[in-house]
Design a protein around this motif. Structure first.
Motif, PDB file in Angstrom:
ATOM      1  N   PHE A 130      -5.886 -12.994 -14.901  1.00 21.97           N
ATOM      2  CA  PHE A 130      -4.726 -11.865 -15.189  1.00 21.97           C
ATOM      3  C   PHE A 130      -4.418 -11.432 -13.806  1.00 21.97           C
ATOM      4  CE2 PHE A 130      -7.162 -12.391 -18.980  1.00 21.97           C
ATOM      5  CZ  PHE A 130      -5.930 -12.368 -20.160  1.00 21.97           C
ATOM      6  N   VAL A 131      -5.001 -11.762 -12.659  1.00 25.23           N
ATOM      7  CA  VAL A 131      -4.408 -11.323 -11.421  1.00 25.23           C
ATOM      8  C   VAL A 131      -3.867 -12.393 -10.525  1.00 25.23           C
ATOM      9  CG1 VAL A 131      -5.777  -9.110 -11.352  1.00 25.23           C
ATOM     10  CG2 VAL A 131      -6.622 -11.378 -10.282  1.00 25.23           C
ATOM     11  N   THR A 132      -3.340 -12.298  -9.343  1.00 27.45           N
ATOM     12  CA  THR A 132      -2.682 -13.370  -8.674  1.00 27.45           C
ATOM     13  C   THR A 132      -3.698 -13.432  -7.380  1.00 27.45           C
ATOM     14  OG1 THR A 132      -1.050 -11.601  -7.407  1.00 27.45           O
ATOM     15  CG2 THR A 132      -0.137 -12.841  -9.124  1.00 27.45           C
ATOM     16  N   TYR A 133      -3.682 -14.434  -6.878  1.00 24.24           N
ATOM     17  CA  TYR A 133      -4.401 -14.812  -5.514  1.00 24.24           C
ATOM     18  C   TYR A 133      -3.499 -15.377  -4.426  1.00 24.24           C
ATOM     19  CZ  TYR A 133      -7.998 -14.527  -8.985  1.00 24.24           C
ATOM     20  OH  TYR A 133      -8.888 -14.002 -10.124  1.00 24.24           O
ATOM     21  N   GLY A 134      -3.494 -14.780  -3.421  1.00 25.16           N
ATOM     22  CA  GLY A 134      -2.557 -15.018  -2.355  1.00 25.16           C
ATOM     23  C   GLY A 134      -1.247 -14.814  -2.996  1.00 25.16           C
ATOM     24  N   PRO A 175       0.790  -1.222   0.045  1.00 25.89           N
ATOM     25  CA  PRO A 175      -0.040  -0.116   0.172  1.00 25.89           C
ATOM     26  C   PRO A 175       0.821   1.352  -0.089  1.00 25.89           C
ATOM     27  CG  PRO A 175      -0.842  -1.564   1.548  1.00 25.89           C
ATOM     28  CD  PRO A 175       0.290  -2.165   0.977  1.00 25.89           C
ATOM     29  N   GLY A 176       0.505   2.131  -0.824  1.00 28.59           N
ATOM     30  CA  GLY A 176       1.058   3.256  -0.971  1.00 28.59           C
ATOM     31  C   GLY A 176       2.485   3.460  -1.620  1.00 28.59           C
ATOM     32  N   TRP A 177       2.767   2.260  -2.138  1.00 24.38           N
ATOM     33  CA  TRP A 177       4.091   2.239  -2.732  1.00 24.38           C
ATOM     34  C   TRP A 177       4.146   2.502  -4.500  1.00 24.38           C
ATOM     35  CZ3 TRP A 177       9.058   3.083  -2.264  1.00 24.38           C
ATOM     36  CH2 TRP A 177       9.823   2.625  -2.891  1.00 24.38           C
ATOM     37  N   ARG A 178       3.474   1.770  -5.073  1.00 24.53           N
ATOM     38  CA  ARG A 178       3.391   1.865  -6.511  1.00 24.53           C
ATOM     39  C   ARG A 178       1.993   2.533  -7.329  1.00 24.53           C
ATOM     40  NH1 ARG A 178       3.043  -2.460  -9.401  1.00 24.53           N
ATOM     41  NH2 ARG A 178       4.137  -1.613 -11.199  1.00 24.53           N
ATOM     42  N   GLY A 179       1.183   2.674  -6.453  1.00 26.89           N
ATOM     43  CA  GLY A 179      -0.171   3.275  -7.045  1.00 26.89           C
ATOM     44  C   GLY A 179      -1.372   2.452  -6.803  1.00 26.89           C
ATOM     45  N   SER A 180      -2.501   2.745  -7.269  1.00 28.04           N
ATOM     46  CA  SER A 180      -4.041   2.340  -6.798  1.00 28.04           C
ATOM     47  C   SER A 180      -4.067   1.132  -7.684  1.00 28.04           C
ATOM     48  CB  SER A 180      -4.726   3.522  -6.734  1.00 28.04           C
ATOM     49  OG  SER A 180      -4.971   3.893  -8.047  1.00 28.04           O
ATOM     50  N   ASN A 181      -3.221   1.197  -8.715  1.00 30.69           N
ATOM     51  CA  ASN A 181      -3.864  -0.083  -9.638  1.00 30.69           C
ATOM     52  C   ASN A 181      -2.801  -1.251  -9.407  1.00 30.69           C
ATOM     53  OD1 ASN A 181      -6.055   0.853 -10.751  1.00 30.69           O
ATOM     54  ND2 ASN A 181      -4.946   2.272 -12.076  1.00 30.69           N
ATOM     55  N   SER A 182      -2.041  -1.135  -8.583  1.00 30.07           N
ATOM     56  CA  SER A 182      -0.776  -2.225  -8.570  1.00 30.07           C
ATOM     57  C   SER A 182      -1.398  -3.645  -7.869  1.00 30.07           C
ATOM     58  CB  SER A 182       0.319  -1.846  -7.529  1.00 30.07           C
ATOM     59  OG  SER A 182      -0.376  -1.359  -6.208  1.00 30.07           O
ATOM     60  N   VAL A 183      -0.863  -4.628  -8.466  1.00 28.65           N
ATOM     61  CA  VAL A 183      -1.082  -6.090  -8.066  1.00 28.65           C
ATOM     62  C   VAL A 183       0.072  -6.819  -7.794  1.00 28.65           C
ATOM     63  CG1 VAL A 183      -2.169  -8.075  -8.835  1.00 28.65           C
ATOM     64  CG2 VAL A 183      -3.256  -5.960  -9.465  1.00 28.65           C
ATOM     65  N   ARG A 184       0.160  -7.784  -6.851  1.00 26.84           N
ATOM     66  CA  ARG A 184       1.253  -8.642  -6.346  1.00 26.84           C
ATOM     67  C   ARG A 184       1.660  -9.174  -7.863  1.00 26.84           C
ATOM     68  NH1 ARG A 184      -0.085 -11.879  -1.069  1.00 26.84           N
ATOM     69  NH2 ARG A 184       1.891 -12.687  -1.493  1.00 26.84           N
ATOM     70  N   ALA A 220      -8.040 -12.650  -4.606  1.00 25.78           N
ATOM     71  CA  ALA A 220      -7.159 -11.594  -5.078  1.00 25.78           C
ATOM     72  C   ALA A 220      -7.288 -10.287  -4.143  1.00 25.78           C
ATOM     73  CB  ALA A 220      -7.767 -11.143  -6.538  1.00 25.78           C
ATOM     74  N   HIS A 221      -6.345  -9.638  -4.005  1.00 23.15           N
ATOM     75  CA  HIS A 221      -6.348  -8.577  -3.018  1.00 23.15           C
ATOM     76  C   HIS A 221      -7.042  -7.230  -3.804  1.00 23.15           C
ATOM     77  CE1 HIS A 221      -3.047  -6.432  -5.085  1.00 23.15           C
ATOM     78  NE2 HIS A 221      -2.396  -7.651  -5.034  1.00 23.15           N
ATOM     79  N   PRO A 222      -7.628  -6.389  -3.240  1.00 22.07           N
ATOM     80  CA  PRO A 222      -7.847  -5.118  -3.821  1.00 22.07           C
ATOM     81  C   PRO A 222      -6.634  -4.555  -4.519  1.00 22.07           C
ATOM     82  CG  PRO A 222      -8.722  -5.250  -1.756  1.00 22.07           C
ATOM     83  CD  PRO A 222      -7.815  -6.260  -1.672  1.00 22.07           C
ATOM     84  N   LYS A 223      -6.719  -3.701  -5.496  1.00 21.61           N
ATOM     85  CA  LYS A 223      -5.752  -3.158  -6.306  1.00 21.61           C
ATOM     86  C   LYS A 223      -5.168  -2.009  -5.286  1.00 21.61           C
ATOM     87  CE  LYS A 223      -6.866  -4.270 -10.954  1.00 21.61           C
ATOM     88  NZ  LYS A 223      -7.059  -3.855 -12.591  1.00 21.61           N
ATOM     89  N   GLY A 224      -3.861  -2.063  -5.301  1.00 24.22           N
ATOM     90  CA  GLY A 224      -3.019  -1.123  -4.538  1.00 24.22           C
ATOM     91  C   GLY A 224      -3.177  -1.529  -3.170  1.00 24.22           C
ATOM     92  N   ASP A 225      -3.581  -2.611  -2.790  1.00 21.63           N
ATOM     93  CA  ASP A 225      -3.583  -3.013  -1.418  1.00 21.63           C
ATOM     94  C   ASP A 225      -3.288  -4.391  -1.133  1.00 21.63           C
ATOM     95  OD1 ASP A 225      -4.063  -3.094   1.539  1.00 21.63           O
ATOM     96  OD2 ASP A 225      -6.069  -2.909   1.255  1.00 21.63           O
ATOM     97  N   GLY A 226      -1.989  -4.595  -1.536  1.00 20.15           N
ATOM     98  CA  GLY A 226      -1.708  -6.145  -1.489  1.00 20.15           C
ATOM     99  C   GLY A 226      -0.343  -6.153  -0.425  1.00 20.15           C
ATOM    100  N   ASN A 227      -0.405  -6.122   0.790  1.00 16.91           N
ATOM    101  CA  ASN A 227       0.758  -6.150   1.392  1.00 16.91           C
ATOM    102  C   ASN A 227       0.977  -7.913   1.554  1.00 16.91           C
ATOM    103  OD1 ASN A 227       2.583  -6.555   3.544  1.00 16.91           O
ATOM    104  ND2 ASN A 227       1.208  -5.441   5.096  1.00 16.91           N
TER     105      ASN A 227
END
Length: 567
Positions: free
Chosen positions: A298-302, A269-278, A543-550
């Protein structure tokens, strides 16, 4: 800053078997000893021409089963490693060999592989000469760590893959020859869209590449070689048919895929932007995308690739054929999150393409952009061996004696499938157990919980373990199939109260037809219904919310399967 040696820009310093100036197809084939020999393939995997019906590789066109059946696999030690690492010899990375090997040691790795991107600068200067010198120096300077030289191959018509070779007098020459002759980026063989006139040629060239590697192993040029698909669902361009073709092209060469990609810090969170994904899985379908993939791919899960994370999905579709297709997890390190090193300035007149590498990095006062962790800092691939050695690590990867984890979730894992009443060690990951119908068997899972803080300062806590079972139904009649309808989570165990070393037992009594078993576990902080429904998987990574994937608060381990052949 270290100055680049002048010979890096000298085209006369080149691999002795192939001049860097002779880059025509005839020149490439001449250098590889293939001039005048046809290389033709059908996309479905049956070979013609050079590897035709009379060749030693024709029998491999239908693939190979997993490791041979046994009831007493050896006791194993698990070595921790990473087969996907980039240095200044990749055009988009920044770290020196010494930085990466030190980081790998500091984070507990026993082995790692440098897998630089294919491109002209790498092939003509770095890959053949200076990179290999640094590989040799790294081996001498780090005698307790196995340092592989590999390559990140741009698969024609598809994504990337790790090409991993055993050390030897021909390793650098083989990698450079392979890069020049078979890399999709260098050859312009990138087109893979359905219906495009170049797609069939490009796919066929990928199969030719794998069979060429098999031939170089067979003729003794190298002692061993394996290939693993990297970030397979990131762009949606590795189709189910291609994956099956790669597996079947040459026995034991392309043996699996990254179950989880690198770039696991991409969505802090807060690092690369609101659309970032692990994993930097931030893409949408394109003309190159195989149209049969769902939008969820097209996204990751855990943090894990959709192909692996979906119970009953692509990974299980491969396993349901009764053939090994193994997963790994790696850093894919290019640029580490919160790191203050920046790319150095190239000397006047030199570029990556003329030097074959970037300048060494320089330390700054502020964090630099990045998505990755250091090798071993977050993602780990554990391979089971009987002794320390390069060939032993490769054999473990080939036979599926592998489990992976994120965030140092657990300290150790040992999995054994045992026939009830037999006093043996049983069959472990990647193995096969042959039994008659009705034979009672038991899966024993011994776990050592995490006992020390990870590199985020937390002592991870394993909350649950899932047993996944899938039917083995034989070769897929439709090679585009990406589901395994008979695979599901059959038992969910709460282990949150357990610590130290403990053993879980799973009695398996329904033994009427062939099947496989595999394990998954997590910290329980982000789970829910799987993509194919709660009846298949009610405890799936999400899948985590975009931009919130600690990544540190969503940790998982996965183990490769054990097959049960019922006769």
């Amino acid at each position: 800053m270290n100055q680049l040696p002048p010979e890096w820009a000298d085209p006369s310093v080149a691999d002795e078997s192939l001049s860097p100036r002779d880059l025509t197809r005839r020149g490439l084939l001449r250098g590889l000893g293939l001039l005048g020999i046809g290389v033709g393939f059908q996309v479905a995997g049956s070979a013609t021409g050079m590897f035709g019906a009379g060749s030693a590789f024709a029998a491999a066109s239908t693939g190979t089963a997993a490791a041979g059946s046994t009831t007493d696999d050896p006791a194993l030690v698990y070595l921790v490693g990473d087969h996907h690492v980039h240095s200044v010899y990749s055009h988009d990375a920044k770290y020196s060999f010494s930085q990466l090997t030190k980081a790998a040691q500091d984070h507990g790795l026993d082995w790692l592989a440098f897998t630089e991107h294919s491109n002209w600068g790498h092939a003509n200067a770095g890959g053949a000469l200076d990179e290999h010198r640094e590989i040799l120096a790294a081996r001498n300077e780090n005698p307790r760590m196995l340092v592989f030289q590999g390559l990140e191959w741009y698969i024609p018509a598809a994504e990337h893959a790790t090409v991993l070779v055993a050390p030897g007098p021909s390793e650098a020459r083989l990698l450079r020859s392979f890069e020049l002759a078979f890399d999709g980026k260098l050859l312009g063989y990138t087109e893979g869209s359905v219906g495009h006139p170049d797609t069939a040629r490009n796919r066929a060239h990928a199969l030719a590449a794998l069979q060429w590697l098999a031939a170089r192993k067979a003729d003794g040029t190298i002692d061993d070689v394996i290939v693993l698909a990297n970030h397979p669902a990131r762009l949606g361009i590795d189709s189910p048919e291609e994956i099956r073709d790669w597996r079947d092209a040459a026995a034991g060469i392309m043996v699996g895929m990254e179950g989880a990609p690198g770039s696991q810090g991409a969505a802090i969170p807060g690092w690369r932007g609101s659309n970032s994904v692990r994993g930097e899985y931030e893409n949408s379908p394109t003309a190159q995308t195989w149209p049969g993939f769902p939008s969820e791919a097209f996204v990751t899960y855990g943090g894990f690739d959709w192909m692996t994370a979906t119970v009953g999905g692509m990974w299980d579709a491969m396993l349901s054929e009764g053939k090994g297709w193994w997963i790994t997890s790696n850093s894919d390190v290019h640029r580490v999150v919160f790191d203050k090193w920046a790319n150095g300035t190239m000397p006047a007149g030199l570029t990556f393409d003329t030097a074959g590498r970037l300048a060494d990095p320089v330390l700054t006062d502020s964090p630099q952009p990045g998505s990755d962790f250091w090798p071993g800092q977050f993602s780990r691939t554990h391979v089971g061996v009987e002794s320390l050695g390069y060939l032993e690590v490769m054999a473990a990867l080939r036979t599926g004696r592998v489990w992976v984890d994120h965030g140092h979730l657990i300290d150790a894992l040992d999995v054994r499938l045992i026939v009830d009443g037999q006093s043996t060690r049983g069959v472990t990951l990647g193995g096969r157990l042959t039994v008659t119908k009705g034979t009672p068997i038991t899966l024993q899972v011994t776990i050592t919980a995490a006992t020390r803080p990870n590199f985020n300062g937390d002592v991870p806590k394993l909350a649950n373990v899932d047993l996944i079972r899938g039917a083995v139904t034989g070769a897929a009649p439709d090679r585009t199939q990406w589901t395994a309808p008979d695979t599901r989570v059959v038992e969910h165990r709460d282990v949150s109260a357990k610590g130290g070393t403990f053993t879980l037992t799973f009695p398996i009594t329904d033994v009427q037809s062939s099947f496989y078993l595999r394990l998954r576990g997590g910290d329980g902080k982000r789970t829910g219904t799987g993509l194919l429904g709660a009846q298949i998987d009610a405890y799936a990574p999400q899948a985590h919310p975009k931009g919130d994937g600690n990544p540190w608060v969503d940790l998982w381990f996965y183990a490769n399967p054990i097959f049960v052949d019922v006769v």
